[in-house]
Design a protein around this motif. Structure first.
Motif, mmCIF file in Angstrom:
data_model
loop_
_atom_site.group_PDB
_atom_site.id
_atom_site.type_symbol
_atom_site.label_atom_id
_atom_site.label_comp_id
_atom_site.label_asym_id
_atom_site.label_seq_id
_atom_site.Cartn_x
_atom_site.Cartn_y
_atom_site.Cartn_z
ATOM 1 N N ASN A 168 0.820 -1.250 0.063
ATOM 2 C CA ASN A 168 -0.136 0.010 -0.006
ATOM 3 C C ASN A 168 0.865 1.347 0.082
ATOM 4 O O ASN A 168 0.668 2.267 -0.748
ATOM 5 N N SER A 169 1.959 1.193 0.544
ATOM 6 C CA SER A 169 2.772 2.343 0.763
ATOM 7 C C SER A 169 3.577 2.609 -0.530
ATOM 8 O O SER A 169 3.787 3.802 -0.809
ATOM 9 N N LEU A 170 3.875 1.544 -1.195
ATOM 10 C CA LEU A 170 4.514 1.893 -2.430
ATOM 11 C C LEU A 170 3.507 2.380 -3.485
ATOM 12 O O LEU A 170 3.791 3.344 -4.238
ATOM 13 N N LEU A 171 2.251 1.985 -3.624
ATOM 14 C CA LEU A 171 1.328 2.101 -4.537
ATOM 15 C C LEU A 171 0.727 3.655 -4.165
ATOM 16 O O LEU A 171 0.388 4.287 -5.201
ATOM 17 N N LEU A 172 0.547 3.964 -2.948
ATOM 18 C CA LEU A 172 -0.067 5.140 -2.576
ATOM 19 C C LEU A 172 0.861 6.087 -2.278
ATOM 20 O O LEU A 172 1.027 7.392 -3.131
ATOM 21 N N ALA A 173 1.858 5.962 -1.458
ATOM 22 C CA ALA A 173 2.548 7.020 -0.903
ATOM 23 C C ALA A 173 3.998 7.163 -2.151
ATOM 24 O O ALA A 173 4.315 8.361 -2.544
ATOM 25 N N GLY A 174 4.361 6.088 -2.418
ATOM 26 C CA GLY A 174 5.438 6.026 -3.327
ATOM 27 C C GLY A 174 4.966 6.867 -4.607
ATOM 28 O O GLY A 174 5.583 7.551 -5.253
#
Length: 221
Positions: A110-116
Motif C-alpha cells: 500500500n505504501s509503495l502504490l499510494l505514498a510512493g
C-alpha cells in the motif's frame, strides 16, 4: 485504496516489503531533517500527517481494495520534498492501518502504490513544469497546485488498476469500467482542495513550501 491482507497472494506482499524497506531507509537517510529543527516546520510536517490520517480514513468503495480517498501527496511533496513526503505519507498509512486493524502484511505494498507513486508523480510533474513552463506565480498555482494534483491522483489510479489486473484480483475490464473512471472524478476534488491549500501557503506562508521561491516566481514578474 488500502488493500486488505487477504486480497492478494502473500508473495506480492513480501516482495513489496523487500522493495519498500530499503526505499524507506534511503528516504530516512537522505531526508533534509535539518529543516525540521525549526519548530514551525516540524509542526507543519506533523500537522499534515495528522490531517491526512483523518482524510485517508474517510474513504468510499464497494469491494475490498477498491475504496478510494483523497491523497494529498502533491501538497506534501511540494512543501517538503520527496523524501520527507514519502516518510510522512508512510506514517499516515501506518496510522490508517492500525486504526482499521487490517492490511498489516499489505502495508508495504500500500505504501509503495499510494505514498510512493503519489510522491513520484508529484515530483515528475513539478520537474516538467519547471522545465517546460515559465517560472510564474500563476503557473505554479494552477499547474502544480491544481492540475498537477489531478494528474497525480489519476496516475496513481492507473497504476492501481494495472496492478490489480496483473495480480489477478479483478479483471481489467471490470476495473476499467467500475474503478478507474472514478479517479477522474476524484481528481477534481483533489485538484480543488490541493490547489486552495497551495495558494494559501505560497501567499501567506511561502517558507512552508520548499519548491516555491519568491525570487523566481514573483520578482520582476
Amino acid at each position: 485504496m488500502n488493500f486488505p491482507d487477504n486480497l492478494l497472494d502473500e508473495a506480492w506482499c513480501w516482495a513489496a516489503w523487500a522493495v519498500w524497506l530499503p526505499l524507506f531507509v534511503r528516504s530516512v537517510w537522505r531526508a533534509p531533517w535539518s529543516r525540521l529543527k525549526d519548530s514551525e516546520q516540524l509542526n507543519v510536517w506533523l500537522g499534515m500527517i495528522v490531517l491526512l490520517t483523518l482524510v485517508w480514513s474517510m474513504k468510499a468503495g464497494v469491494k475490498p481494495g477498491l475504496n478510494m480517498h483523497l491523497l494529498g501527496a502533491s501538497v506534501f511533496t511540494l512543501c517538503f520534498g520527496p523524501a520527507l513526503a514519502f516518510i510522512g505519507l508512510s506514517l499516515v498509512l501506518l496510522g490508517v492501518t492500525l486504526n482499521d486493524g487490517a492490511g498489516v502484511l499489505a502495508f508495504a505494498l500500500n505504501s509503495l502504490l499510494l505514498a510512493g507513486c503519489g510522491v513520484i508523480f508529484s515530483k515528475w510533474i513539478n520537474l516538467a513544469v519547471n522545465t517546460l513552463l515559465p517560472r510564474h506565480f500563476f503557473v505554479y498555482i494552477f499547474v502544480n497546485g491544481f492540475l498537477g494534483s489531478a494528474l497525480m491522483i489519476v496516475g496513481v489510479g492507473s497504476v492501481l488498476t494495472l496492478f490489480l489486473a496483473l495480480a489477478g484480483a479483478y479483471s481489467l475490464d471490470y476495473l476499467l469500467a467500475d474503478f478507474l473512471p472514478y479517479f477522474i472524478l476524484l481528481g477534481f476534488s483533489e485538484a480543488w482542495l490541493s490547489g486552495m491549500v497551495m495558494t494559501l501557503f505560497v501567499i501567506y506562508r511561502p517558507e512552508w513550501v520548499v519548491t516555491f521561491d519568491d525570487s523566481l516566481y514573483l520578482s520582476g514578474k
